[in-house]
Design an enzyme around this catalytic site. Structure first.
Site: not given
Ligand code: EPU
Length: 415
Positions: A22-23, A116, A121, A123, A304, A396
């Site tokens: 998925k990811n 969430c 989380r 961006v 995960d 999902r």
């Molecule tokens: N974070 C920030 N600022 C940002 C981005 C992230 O503070 O601009 C923080 C987040 O809040 C978190 C940490 O950095 O505490 C890591 O978040 P990351 O951005 O790596 O997570 P993501 O890219 O939103 C992906 C996966 C998640 C998985 C995480 C960590 C996808 C679509 N989702 O999320 O998958 O847990 O990386 O490996 O790739 C799941 O599949 O169940 C899932 C949640």
């Protein structure tokens, strides 16, 4: 609302075919926005998040021809550069259209995802990186409004390791002017899979799989064909299920090289793991031993897989200490596990799991995707009947979960 009914206590034996990740698939679909040509993605898992992403891309003007597990996308004319709140709130990965849209069309309007079930989380790292590449970004009425005549290369140092943040900026940099260097990048295999597809599309990327990714912008990308990598979290989830319930299972279309930290912990828990090309075997004939673990960015233990290992530790001998360092609120499954008879104390970002001899079936409620997987594993080992409610979370991220589990002997049905 659909539920899963599980009769626990049955060992698992047989074979499970692992789906595409998925990811990895979600960013790969967004890469189609970077070119006028057709991008063909194979081994796409048919999941709710994939459907949501395809609906979003269609709404932007992408032509989508889906013949599962193959999807062809052609974004030759982008008409609507908006990701609306309704879609982003159900699937945060919608933020992945921001970089490609801005780079190709010079404009994007993406709803801010909001918090969430597993944490805040934000961006901010995506936004900071695009600003460094020349984008003007404003937040208005809950939306990120981004414009850039032409993005340019920049040196960006991420404050924290972010998977989709790295993917967003890597995609944008492919067709920006000049060289972009992404430092403290995510090393996750899904980032590597995306880079490999972008390279097939004509991108000049190096360093993917390390924490410094360098992208030399090119004028345009072209069409390509790419197969989504196997889902390492789906693989790890079935492995954890067998380690908890006992049995002997072979996982095919799997990649052991993306799961080292998880396989090491399963071995420590007492499972016999065998690896060969495309296949992972697991045999478990004793009660598992509790393991300590700490989640961290790849190649460390994945967040995960944390919930699934809480389920494993819950019935293990001994006490396992599980520390979550990625998300600030990812222990929602613990309360539900207590309803099944688990003994778990949570202190801050640490769960202390005291293994019990047996769990007893009850009705439990899933709160997010991986929490649901934890409850399913617990249901497979609990005495009697477990009902897992709100399984739309599972849909999902786990393709045909009850068929795959039934195929290895589990007594599970959807009502
Ligand atoms: N974070 C920030 N600022 C940002 C981005 C992230 O503070 O601009 C923080 C987040 O809040 C978190 C940490 O950095 O505490 C890591 O978040 P990351 O951005 O790596 O997570 P993501 O890219 O939103 C992906 C996966 C998640 C998985 C995480 C960590 C996808 C679509 N989702 O999320 O998958 O847990 O990386 O490996 O790739 C799941 O599949 O169940 C899932 C949640």
């Amino acid at each position: 609302m659909q539920k899963l009914i599980i009769q626990g206590g049955v060992p698992l034996n047989g074979e499970v075919v692992i789906s595409g990740a998925k990811n990895a698939a979600l960013p790969l679909l967004c890469a189609a926005l970077l070119t006028q040509d057709t991008l063909k993605i194979t081994n796409v898992p048919m999941l709710q998040d994939i459907n949501t992403m395809l609906a979003l891309l269609r709404q932007m003007g992408t032509r989508v021809d889906a013949t599962p597990p193959m999807v062809e996308l052609c974004a030759d004319s982008l008409i609507h550069l908006v990701a609306p709140y309704e879609m982003v709130k159900t699937m945060r990965a919608a933020i992945l259209v921001l970089g490609p849209l801005l780079a190709r069309a010079g404009e994007a309007e993406i709803s801010l995802p909001g918090g969430c079930a597993i944490g805040m989380r934000p961006v901010d790292q995506h936004i900071k990186g695009l600003q460094a590449m020349g984008a003007e970004i404003a937040i208005r009425h809950g939306y990120i409004h981004a414009v850039a005549k032409k993005l340019h290369g920049a040196r960006i140092v991420f404050d924290i390791v972010t998977v989709t943040g790295t993917e967003n900026l890597m995609m944008a940099a492919c067709i920006a002017d000049g060289v972009t260097v992404l430092e403290n990048s995510a090393r996750e295999p899904e980032v590597v899979d995306l880079a490999e597809c972008l390279i097939k599309m004509g991108a000049k990327i190096r360093g993917h799989g390390t924490d410094v990714i360098t992208v030399e912008g090119v004028a345009a990308l072209h069409g390509a064909e790419h197969a989504v990598m196997p889902d390492r979290i789906e693989t790890g989830t079935y492995l954890a299920a067998v380690a908890a319930a006992g049995g002997n299972v072979t996982l095919t279309h799997a990649r052991a090289d993306t799961l080292d930290a998880v396989l090491d912990k399963l071995t420590e828990a007492g499972a016999a793991i065998t690896r060969s090309t495309g296949t992972i075997g697991i045999a478990m004939n004793t009660r598992p031993k509790a393991v300590n673990l700490k989640t961290a960015p790849y190649p460390a233990f994945p967040t995960d897989m944390q919930a699934q290992f809480i389920a494993l530790n819950a019935i293990a001998s001994g006490t396992g200490i599980v520390t979550e360092t990625i998300f600030e609120n990812r222990f929602m499954h613990v309360q539900e596990m207590l309803r099944l008879g688990a003994k778990i104390d949570v202190e801050g970002n640490t769960a202390i799991v005291h293994g019990v001899e047996r769990l007893t079936g009850a009705t439990v409620m899933a709160t997010d995707l991986r929490a649901s997987a934890c409850l399913v594993i617990a249901g497979l080992v609990a005495e009697g009947e477990t009902i897992v409610d709100r399984i739309y979370h599972l849909d999902r991220g786990y393709e045909k979960i009850e068929q795959k589990l039934t195929g290895i002997g589990a007594r599970i049905e959807r009502i």
